[in-house]
Structures are given as C-alpha cells and as structure tokens.
Design a protein around this motif. Structure first.
Motif, PDB file in Angstrom:
ATOM      1  N   GLN B  34       0.845  -1.201   0.000  1.00  0.00           N
ATOM      2  CA  GLN B  34       0.000   0.000   0.000  1.00  0.00           C
ATOM      3  C   GLN B  34       0.878   1.248   0.000  1.00  0.00           C
ATOM      4  N   PRO B  35       0.278   2.405  -0.314  1.00  0.00           N
ATOM      5  CA  PRO B  35       1.062   3.644  -0.245  1.00  0.00           C
ATOM      6  C   PRO B  35       1.629   3.846   1.150  1.00  0.00           C
ATOM      7  N   ILE B  36       2.816   4.447   1.215  1.00  0.00           N
ATOM      8  CA  ILE B  36       3.476   4.690   2.492  1.00  0.00           C
ATOM      9  C   ILE B  36       3.294   6.155   2.862  1.00  0.00           C
ATOM     10  N   ARG B  37       3.051   6.374   4.143  1.00  0.00           N
ATOM     11  CA  ARG B  37       2.820   7.734   4.632  1.00  0.00           C
ATOM     12  C   ARG B  37       4.086   8.180   5.358  1.00  0.00           C
ATOM     13  N   LEU B  38       4.664   9.295   4.902  1.00  0.00           N
ATOM     14  CA  LEU B  38       5.839   9.830   5.588  1.00  0.00           C
ATOM     15  C   LEU B  38       5.411  11.085   6.346  1.00  0.00           C
ATOM     16  N   VAL B  39       5.413  10.999   7.671  1.00  0.00           N
ATOM     17  CA  VAL B  39       4.998  12.149   8.476  1.00  0.00           C
ATOM     18  C   VAL B  39       6.175  13.120   8.599  1.00  0.00           C
ATOM     19  N   THR B  60       9.814   6.719  -3.974  1.00  0.00           N
ATOM     20  CA  THR B  60       8.592   6.260  -4.629  1.00  0.00           C
ATOM     21  C   THR B  60       8.930   5.385  -5.838  1.00  0.00           C
ATOM     22  N   ALA B  61       9.901   5.834  -6.628  1.00  0.00           N
ATOM     23  CA  ALA B  61      10.285   5.085  -7.827  1.00  0.00           C
ATOM     24  C   ALA B  61      10.877   3.727  -7.438  1.00  0.00           C
ATOM     25  N   ARG B  62      11.679   3.682  -6.355  1.00  0.00           N
ATOM     26  CA  ARG B  62      12.371   2.448  -5.985  1.00  0.00           C
ATOM     27  C   ARG B  62      11.458   1.436  -5.309  1.00  0.00           C
ATOM     28  N   LEU B  63      10.460   1.926  -4.533  1.00  0.00           N
ATOM     29  CA  LEU B  63       9.614   1.005  -3.776  1.00  0.00           C
ATOM     30  C   LEU B  63       8.394   0.556  -4.563  1.00  0.00           C
ATOM     31  N   GLY B  64       8.083   1.237  -5.655  1.00  0.00           N
ATOM     32  CA  GLY B  64       6.931   0.869  -6.458  1.00  0.00           C
ATOM     33  C   GLY B  64       5.608   1.217  -5.812  1.00  0.00           C
ATOM     34  N   GLN B  65       5.649   1.966  -4.736  1.00  0.00           N
ATOM     35  CA  GLN B  65       4.435   2.473  -4.087  1.00  0.00           C
ATOM     36  C   GLN B  65       4.660   3.944  -3.783  1.00  0.00           C
ATOM     37  N   ASP B  90       4.118  -1.351  10.715  1.00  0.00           N
ATOM     38  CA  ASP B  90       3.849  -2.159   9.528  1.00  0.00           C
ATOM     39  C   ASP B  90       4.596  -1.642   8.309  1.00  0.00           C
ATOM     40  N   GLY B  91       5.452  -0.645   8.521  1.00  0.00           N
ATOM     41  CA  GLY B  91       6.208  -0.108   7.400  1.00  0.00           C
ATOM     42  C   GLY B  91       5.409   0.850   6.542  1.00  0.00           C
ATOM     43  N   LEU B  92       4.172   1.116   6.912  1.00  0.00           N
ATOM     44  CA  LEU B  92       3.348   2.030   6.111  1.00  0.00           C
ATOM     45  C   LEU B  92       3.309   3.435   6.715  1.00  0.00           C
ATOM     46  N   THR B  93       3.859   3.592   7.907  1.00  0.00           N
ATOM     47  CA  THR B  93       3.957   4.906   8.537  1.00  0.00           C
ATOM     48  C   THR B  93       5.423   5.163   8.886  1.00  0.00           C
ATOM     49  N   LEU B  94       5.979   6.217   8.293  1.00  0.00           N
ATOM     50  CA  LEU B  94       7.370   6.573   8.555  1.00  0.00           C
ATOM     51  C   LEU B  94       7.420   8.003   9.083  1.00  0.00           C
ATOM     52  N   LEU B  95       8.549   8.342   9.699  1.00  0.00           N
ATOM     53  CA  LEU B  95       8.713   9.689  10.259  1.00  0.00           C
ATOM     54  C   LEU B  95       9.990  10.313   9.720  1.00  0.00           C
ATOM     55  N   MET B  96       9.915  11.608   9.396  1.00  0.00           N
ATOM     56  CA  MET B  96      11.131  12.355   9.109  1.00  0.00           C
ATOM     57  C   MET B  96      11.673  12.775  10.466  1.00  0.00           C
ATOM     58  N   SER B  97      12.494  11.909  11.072  1.00  0.00           N
ATOM     59  CA  SER B  97      13.022  12.223  12.398  1.00  0.00           C
ATOM     60  C   SER B  97      14.073  13.318  12.247  1.00  0.00           C
ATOM     61  N   ASN B  98      14.287  14.083  13.308  1.00  0.00           N
ATOM     62  CA  ASN B  98      15.155  15.252  13.178  1.00  0.00           C
ATOM     63  C   ASN B  98      15.690  15.696  14.519  1.00  0.00           C
TER      64      ASN B  98
END
Lengths: 499, 327
Positions: B34-39, B60-65, B90-98
C-alpha cells in the motif's frame, strides 16, 4: 530593476494561463457574492481559504484578491437595481443609485458604477506599483518598537471605526488579542491558555475562527430572515451616459478615487469607510448637491470609485509592512502564512513573482470585471433567484471539509462550529466581529514586537517614546481615542456610517 | 482540496491495517503493498519538508508504491513524532526524524509522550547541515575573538537573533556564551525569515541560523558569515572559518533521518535502509542537497540508532544550561 521592468515581469506572471484563470474565477465569485446580499467578501474569502492551500501562493492570492475587488463591482448591481446593498460598501450606492433606477436611468447608473470602479482601480494599481517598493525601503527602517506602536494604532483605529459602540469594539479587539495569544509562547516556548488541550499548543486555528465567525455565522443569520428578494421590475435601459451625465460624473470620480486611495492605505480603513467618506464629500462639494436624494449621478460615481480604489490600496500596508489594514487583509495574512510566506518588507525582494504578479493581476482583474459586469448584467440578476436551501447546505459541507483538511484534524471542525455559534451570539449582541479578527491577527505580532523591543532595550520603556516613528504613532492613537470621547465627533461618525 | 484529502485516505488505510492484525502479516509478506505515509513534523516549505520531498521522489520510484508526505507540524515537531511513535510498525507509517523532535525535545519537554530512542525503529540518517553565525555586513567585529571583545565592552552586551527558543540555533548561542563568558542576549523570533529581516535591517547585529536557510543571503552578500559550527570548513562556503579554528569547541548540526514506530520487522528495515542508501547515492540528489548546504549522511540502522542516542545525551547539558523548559 525599474518599475516598468518590474511591471512587465508582473504581467508575465499574471498572464500565465493558471493565474489568468484563477483571477477570472476570483472575479466571477466576487461578483456573484457581491450581487447576493448577505454574504460578503470576508465571509467568502474565509470560506474559500482551504481551497487555496493546494495552489501556488501567487495564484492563491490573485484569486482571493479577485474576490475582494470583484465584490466591490457586484455589490453595486444589487444596490442599484433592488435597493439592497450586496456589500456594506455599497450601502451608499443605494441612496442615489436606486433613485436613478427609479428614474429610468438604471443602465446609466450601472455603467457609471462600472466605469468609475475601473478608472479608480487603474489609478490605485499605479499607486500600489509606484509606492509599494518605496514604502518597503521605509519599512525596513522600522524597528520592533515602531511596529508595536503602529499595530497598537491599527487596533485603536479598527475599534474606533467599527460600527456601533466604541466600548464594545474595544472589548472585541481585546478578546481577539487574548484568543490570538493561546498557544506556545515565542520567547520561552511555554504553553499559555491551552488548558492541557494538546490541539491548542499551536494556537487557535485561524481558518476555524474566520470561517466560523464570519462565514457560517452569517449563514445562520440569513436563515433567520425569510427570503425577501423581489425580482427586478425596473428595466435596465440604455447603458450609455448622456453628455451631461459624463460632465457631472467625471469630477466626482476623480475626487472619489483620491479619497479611496488615501483612506484605503490607513489602518482600519478600506472599501466601506471610503465609500461613506466619498459620499459625504460629494454631498458637500458637488455643484449639484441640491439634487442629492433624487438620483444624483455624483452620488454613484464618487463612492463607487472610492470603494474600488480603497480595495486596492489597502494591499499596500500588507505588502510592505505585513500589517493588515482591515478584516479582508487579515485573512490575506492568514492565507500567506499558511503558504509559508511571512508578509513583510522583504516580500518585494524575496517574492517578486507574488508582489508584481498580484499588482498586474489587479489591473487585469479590473478589465475582466468591466467585461463581466456590463454586458452580462442580466445573468447576475438571475443569480438572485437561486434558492438559499440549495446554496447554504453546499457551503456548510465545503466548510467542514475545508476546516478538516488544513491540519487533517477533527478538532478544527469542532472549533469552527464553536466559533460559528459564538459569531452568531456576537451579532445578536451587536458585537462587531471584524475588530476581533484584526485583534486575533495583530495581537500575537504585537506582543512579539513589544517583548522584542523590551529585550533589545534591556527593559527600558522609554524606547517607545524615543523613536520618532513609534512616538508619532502613539500620539495619533491617543488623538483618535480622545476624538472618540468627544460627543459631537461621535455623532458625526454615526451619521456617516448610517448614511 | 484534493491534496488535502489524499493523505487522509492513506491514513484510513493505515488505520485499517492497524485494526486487523493479519493485515500486518500480509503487509510484511509483500511490503509495500500500500502507499506509504511519511509524516513530516514541520509545516510545508521548511528545510525538513524540502529534504523529505527530495527523498520521496526517489523512494517512490524504488519502492513501487507512492510515498506520501503528511505535514503534521506543532509543538517543536513533537506532535508528528508522537503520532508515529503510537502507529503500527507495519512499514506504512514513517517519520522524518530530526534534531528538534529526537535530539533536543527529550531534554526540553518535561512531559514528552515518547522516548526518542526506544519508541522508534531508526532506519537511516538522510542529511546533516551545520549551524552558522552570520552578521550584518556593517557590524564591525569580524572574527569570533572580536565579537567576544565587543560583547564584553558594549554597555548592553551583544544581541544575537535565532529562529526560536529551544532550536539548535538558539542552543549554539547558549554554547557560545558558556564557552566564552561573553555577555550574549538571545533574541528569539517566529522562524528564521523574520529574524533574517531584522539582521539585514540592523535591528539585531548577529544571528545564529541553519546553513540551508542562510545560504541564499550569504551568497547575495546581504549578510556575512562569522563562524561555521562544523568540524571542518564547509565545502560550499570555504571562506567561513569554523568555531574550532577560532578557538571555541562548538560543533552543532541539524540533522534529518527516516524512522518508523518501534518493532518494525527486520526485512522491512533492511529494504528501506538499502533503498534510501541508493537514492542518496544518486549524484543528482546529492547535488540538490549540496546546493542548500546539506551533507548526505551514511549510517546503518544500528548506526543511526546510536547516533540519535548520542545526540540526546549531547543536548541534555546544553538545554539545561539554556534554562529553556517546556511542560
């Protein structure tokens, strides 16, 4: 770059397909809401704010600006034909315009209004283009103390000029400031007035407050009244002016343009004040002042020129100092900040596309409005027949989606509802919401500048009196307050504002 | 309005996956299905947002989603971070940690709703960029030594602006004051833009700013670089001497990386780490980052986790000394 070169760049930006399209959409929406009584530009712009987030900043502002000056054109149509002011600024247009229509000169009144608006709009655009960059360099010499005093002056004037009781409007300004201070304190990072609600840690949502208090509250109010819109019985008649009418209208247009251009720049000023101001002036100085009240063309030409000129020049303080002069401009500040652009003196340099594109689009918008309004007048009259039972539910649905989509947060939808109820109550209590919105926008900025000035002066309050700009602003503010306490001046203002 | 609705749909999809546990297993089998959400815990338009957008194009190009950016600004980036910490691994929610939400916040916020190390699976460091001291060109002192002397001799001390309280830019001012004993007065602003305006207008003579945000003004000459808080001279601005060269041991970097909720399955971590590494190896991407003064980071998932833990410890004494504390 010189002004001509900059303007050429601005036209290149404004003439791009997308910007042209949205200028047209803005002008069309503006005319439509101007024609429909009840919904004003503040309500419409606040309702449409969320749509602009997905667009580039320039396009968004061009569209919102189009709505604002489009409403000045559209408002006069209803005023002239139905004796209903579509806009507060067209209240005075009903006085002479409707009489002209009764005399069989409706077409001439509409043409006068459109041509006067166009002329004034063109002049005001040149004024904005010419003085904007100049004032920007002046603005860079403003320190925190000067900004604080200027904003304080803006708040005082917005309270003084609001309709109704001065005490009530001061109360609304103060309440607006208090609401604006909710959230994280800039200096220390502490949270204030959040009552432990995490959603409030970044302050009350501007979109929720504006949409609720202006948009939805106004719809509730309109629902209270039965739909009373008689379809026009008067014939529009010829749009051409007679030679005599041209001769009478021209000096009024020139005077109105001047009044509008000047009053538009002042904080707290804007279209409504300018049209009242111009009408008062025409009634005093016009050669045909004895004809006022019977359908004098001067009473249409002057105020219509003034309100359009003011609609445009009120962008000057926003574009040069980042300070909103009235409620519509306060909404523009909100729209820009949401886009990540801090309005202020560096906008000319940092966002030349936005600055010059907006100016060029003002003139293009005026050309569009002339075309939209004169030949298509019949269509706008038909718009008056759309039943509110279709219009309002649609608006409410889009508002809820809009409030949600700003932060993907349901809390903002609830806040919108709360502010709608609050806005409705304010109206019932005869409390003006505009000073509250200005307080809400200016309050946090004012606090920031106050504390920064104190930080830089190491706590010395005299800094506000030592700096000449700051001292003069405070003096003007004190004068304005004193003037309002004098009973005969207050009476004069009431007479002007109630026509 | 559509752009506002899209992340919502992705959010619903994420919520559905969270509700049904077997869905997690399925997502693992053919991740990403499924599409991945990067917060991104900052508003659109800032440095973090820019970095995220540069990264997601390649990812996006590399993961195909599609990797969809969801801006969740608020409370020093802790709102978005807390949201990801509580999401399903589940790998569908990621964070731009900083640096703000993972480095400084643990010491700055008394009641933080997450543990910056244990509540996340840290995957990759993306970029780092130094903090830089800039001054109005007409400000007389040139070197840091001269600045310190000015601060000592001026009757009111020296004013230095920053983008806000608790930012790394603010903390560098604190470090500078501590190291030299100079009388420094911190003047916080609401973001770097207004602060820079006042430095150019000579309201405040100096400012501590992150390099990407100051780079344009340094190039145009509207401000002058005084000292760069990097270990060695920065390749994009070799003329600006470092703090260390000028006798002050201060290195201060802003950094951005990719993290996920704690307990992300190892195969997903490996795949993400590998793909991010490949995106960052692309010369075009590196060139874009170099333009804004950011350096591409190269750390393994374990390396990045250690890095975050070290950062938390590094900032603790500095935050303590700054006196800043938020409930």
């Amino acid at each position: 770059m010189d002004i001509i070169g900059n303007l050429a760049h601005g036209f290149a930006v404004a003439l791009s397909f997308q910007n042209l399209l949205f200028a047209l959409i803005g002008a069309l929406i503006g005319t439509a809401i101007g024609v429909l009584p009840g919904i004003g530009p503040v309500a419409t712009i606040s309702l449409l704010l969320p749509i602009t987030f997905g667009q580039p900043a320039t396009t968004a502002i061009i569209m919102l600006a189009g709505i604002y000056y489009g409403a000045q054109y559209g408002g006069s149509t209803t005023a002239i034909l139905l004796n209903l002011p579509g806009e507060i600024s067209s209240v005075v247009t009903t006085l002479e315009g409707y009489k002209m229509a009764r005399n069989g000169r409706a077409g001439a009144a509409l043409a006068t209004s459109a041509l006067a608006s166009f002329f004034a709009g063109t002049v005001a655009t040149i004024v904005v283009a010419g003085s904007g960059p100049l004032l920007t360099s002046v603005a860079l010499s403003f320190g925190p103390a000067d900004y604080f005093s200027l904003m304080l002056l803006g708040l005082i004037i917005s309270a003084v000029l609001a309709q109704g009781s001065v005490i009530k409007s001061i109360g609304m300004v103060v309440l607006g400031v208090a609401l604006g201070l909710v959230g994280t304190d800039v200096q220390t990072g502490q949270q204030r007035f959040t009552f432990g609600v995490p959603e409030l840690s970044d302050g009350i949502s501007f979109v929720a407050l504006a949409m609720g208090m202006f948009g939805i509250a106004e719809i509730i109010l309109n629902l209270e009244r039965p739909e009373a819109r008689s379809v026009l019985k008067t014939k529009v008649g010829s749009l051409w002016l007679t030679k005599e009418e041209w001769k009478r209208a021209t000096p009024s247009v020139l005077r109105g343009t001047l009044v509008g251009t000047v009053l538009g720049i002042l904080p707290g000023g804007g279209a409504a004040l300018s049209s009242f101001g111009s009408y008062m002036m025409e009634r005093k100085v016009s050669k045909n002042r004895h004809l006022f009240g019977t359908g004098a063309i001067e009473g249409v030409a002057g105020p219509e020129a003034a309100n359009n000129a003011a609609a445009q020049t009120s962008f000057i303080p926003l574009l040069t100092l980042g300070i909103p002069a009235n409620a519509v401009m306060a909404l523009m500040v909100g729209a820009l900040i949401i886009q990540g652009i801090q309005p202020g003196p560096r906008m000319v340099e940092a966002q030349p596309d936005l600055f010059w594109g907006l100016i060029a689009s003002m003139w293009i918008g005026n050309v569009m409005l002339l075309v939209i309004n004169l030949p298509m007048i019949g269509m706008w009259v038909k718009l008056l027949q759309v039943p509110y039972k279709f219009l309002y539910p649609a608006i409410l649905v889009f508002c809820s989606i809009g409030a949600y989509s700003v932060n993907n947060n349901v809390f903002d939808v609830y806040s919108t509802v709360l502010f709608a109820v609050f806005g409705y109550m304010c109206n019932k209590l005869k409390l003006e919401p505009a000073p509250l919105l200005i307080g809400f926008v200016l309050g946090p900025m004012m606090e920031e500048h106050l504390r920064r000035a104190m930080l830089l002066s190491r706590g010395d309050v005299m800094v506000f009196l030592e700096r000449p700009i700051s001292a003069s602003m405070l003096a003007i503010g004190a004068l304005a307050m004193a003037a309002m306490l004098l009973p005969n001046l207050r009476k004069g203002k009431e007479a002007a504002l109630t026509g | 309005m559509m752009s506002g609705l899209l992340p919502r749909r992705a959010w619903l999809a994420g919520g559905a996956a969270m509700a049904a546990l077997p869905a997690v297993a399925r997502a693992q089998a053919a991740w990403p299905a499924q599409p991945i959400r990067l917060v991104v815990p900052f508003a659109p338009g800032g440095t973090t947002d820019l970095v995220a957008r540069l990264l997601t194009q390649g990812l996006t190009a590399r993961l195909g989603q599609p990797v969809i950016i969801e801006n969740r600004p608020g409370a020093g980036a802790t709102v978005g971070s807390a949201q990801v910490a509580a999401a399903a691994p589940d790998g569908l929610t990621l964070l731009m940690s900083n640096v703000a939400s993972q480095g400084v916040a643990p010491s700055l916020y008394r009641n933080l709703r997450y543990d910056a190390v244990r509540d996340f699976t840290h995957i990759a460091l993306v970029v780092e960029n130094p903090v830089v001291f800039v001054a109005n060109p007409r400000f007389v002192p040139r070197s840091l030594t001269e600045v310190v002397r000015f601060a000592q001799e001026a009757p009111r001390g020296l004013d230095i602006a920053s983008s806000g309280s608790g930012s790394t830019n603010h903390l560098l001012i604190v470090q500078f004051g501590q190291a030299t004993g100079a009388r420094v007065n911190h003047v916080p602003y609401r973001g770097a833009g207004p602060a820079m305006t006042d430095v150019i207008a000579e309201v405040v003579p100096m400012m501590s700013d992150s390099l990407p945000s100051a780079a344009g003004h340094l190039r145009s000459g509207s401000v002058r670089g005084v000292a760069m808080a990097s270990a060695a001279r920065h390749p994009a601005f070799p003329e600006i001497a470092t703090f260390r060269e000028q006798g002050i041991d201060a290195v201060s970097n802003s950094w951005f990386g990719i993290s996920a909720p704690a307990g992300l399955p190892a195969p997903i971590v490996e795949r993400l780490s590998r793909e991010i590494g490949l995106v960052l190896a692309d010369p075009a991407v590196r060139a874009r980052f170099a333009e804004i003064g950011a350096t591409v980071g190269a750390l393994s998932p374990a390396g990045y986790a250690d890095f975050v833990a070290a950062e938390v410890e590094k900032w603790r004494p500095v935050v303590l000394a700054s006196g800043a504390q938020v409930d």
